[in-house]
Design a protein around this motif. Structure first.
Motif, PDB file in Angstrom:
ATOM      1  N   ALA A  34       0.808  -1.216   0.000  1.00 12.24           N
ATOM      2  CA  ALA A  34       0.000   0.000   0.000  1.00 12.24           C
ATOM      3  C   ALA A  34       0.843   1.268   0.000  1.00 12.24           C
ATOM      4  CB  ALA A  34      -0.938  -0.010   1.205  1.00 12.24           C
ATOM      5  N   PHE A  35       2.108   1.172   0.468  1.00  9.08           N
ATOM      6  CA  PHE A  35       2.969   2.356   0.519  1.00  9.08           C
ATOM      7  C   PHE A  35       3.615   2.678  -0.827  1.00  9.08           C
ATOM      8  CE2 PHE A  35       5.810  -1.207   1.633  1.00  9.08           C
ATOM      9  CZ  PHE A  35       6.798  -1.036   0.671  1.00  9.08           C
ATOM     10  N   LEU A  36       3.459   1.810  -1.810  1.00  6.20           N
ATOM     11  CA  LEU A  36       4.153   1.992  -3.086  1.00  6.20           C
ATOM     12  C   LEU A  36       3.482   3.094  -3.914  1.00  6.20           C
ATOM     13  CD1 LEU A  36       6.391   1.116  -4.986  1.00  6.20           C
ATOM     14  CD2 LEU A  36       4.881  -0.695  -5.848  1.00  6.20           C
ATOM     15  N   MET A  37       4.242   4.135  -4.215  1.00  5.33           N
ATOM     16  CA  MET A  37       3.717   5.276  -4.967  1.00  5.33           C
ATOM     17  C   MET A  37       3.349   4.850  -6.388  1.00  5.33           C
ATOM     18  SD  MET A  37       3.230   8.601  -4.337  1.00  5.33           S
ATOM     19  CE  MET A  37       4.482   9.185  -3.192  1.00  5.33           C
ATOM     20  N   HIS A  38       2.202   5.355  -6.875  1.00  4.17           N
ATOM     21  CA  HIS A  38       1.764   5.015  -8.221  1.00  4.17           C
ATOM     22  C   HIS A  38       0.858   6.116  -8.769  1.00  4.17           C
ATOM     23  CE1 HIS A  38      -1.248   3.472  -5.414  1.00  4.17           C
ATOM     24  NE2 HIS A  38      -2.150   3.530  -6.385  1.00  4.17           N
ATOM     25  N   ASP A  39       0.684   6.114 -10.082  1.00  2.87           N
ATOM     26  CA  ASP A  39      -0.214   7.070 -10.712  1.00  2.87           C
ATOM     27  C   ASP A  39      -0.823   6.454 -11.966  1.00  2.87           C
ATOM     28  OD1 ASP A  39       1.831   7.192 -12.601  1.00  2.87           O
ATOM     29  OD2 ASP A  39       2.352   9.278 -12.220  1.00  2.87           O
TER      30      ASP A  39
END
Length: 202
Positions: free
Chosen positions: A176-181
């Motif tokens: 859940a902490f993994l940055m994404h867009d």
């Protein structure tokens, strides 16, 4: 169930396939909410999310249970944990699940989620994305790491981004902490997916 794992810069991203039957169930649920102004308003989830998108609404707990989706998600999360850290979770709780509808120009800026693991599964993909008629990363999902090589004009020493083209039924599970867009696209059609967060004890 077909599984693929990616570890481009540390955290592991798991790719799975939701059954066509379950994909159809979720799409059917979404269509019923879309057709009802009342349900669309009651289940609206856009105020809790960062995306600049057309519409976002919750998947109810009742639907998650009666459709069998929650059971499938729990199985996928368990598989993810067993393969990534060789541990069987002692408990899994789907915290939230929601539908995201995107059209031309919509996007999701860089963000993270709550919980331990999160996931996204694609329900509809515009033909322009499907048949590569968009530009560059348009309509795609990117995960990225904050590390970059310095100076900027040197060859990169670490990979800091991995990008996936959406396909109906494909599901990605990630910390859940993994940055994404999500990048915007330009042509007609709806890019529809559902996302979820889960708290896991392992």
């Amino acid at each position: 169930m077909k599984e693929t794992y990616y570890k481009p810069f540390g955290p592991t991203i798991g790719k799975y396939n939701l059954s066509k039957k379950m994909t159809n169930k979720v799409n059917s649920y979404a269509n019923k909410i879309i057709e009802s102004k009342y349900k669309s308003k009651v289940l609206d989830h856009s105020h809790r999310l960062v995306g600049n998108v057309q519409q976002q609404f919750r998947l109810t707990k009742d639907f998650l249970v009666t459709s069998g989706l929650e059971k499938q998600l729990n199985q996928i999360i368990e598989t993810y944990y067993k393969n990534v850290i060789q541990v069987k979770p002692s408990s899994i709780k789907i915290d939230r699940a929601w539908i995201v509808r995107q059209f031309a120009g919509d996007f999701n800026p860089p963000h993270i989620h709550r919980g331990n693991v999160s996931g996204v599964c694609y329900l509809e993909v515009p033909n322009s994305i499907k048949y590569n008629k968009e530009v560059a990363f348009a309509g795609r999902l990117s995960f990225f790491d904050g590390r970059v090589s310095m100076p900027r004009n040197s060859p990169p020493l670490v990979k800091h981004r991995i990008t996936f083209k959406p396909r109906v039924g494909d599901m990605y599970l990630f910390p859940a902490f993994l940055m994404h867009d999500v990048h915007p696209f330009r042509k007609d059609g709806e890019r529809r997916c559902f996302s979820f967060n889960a708290f896991v004890k392992a």
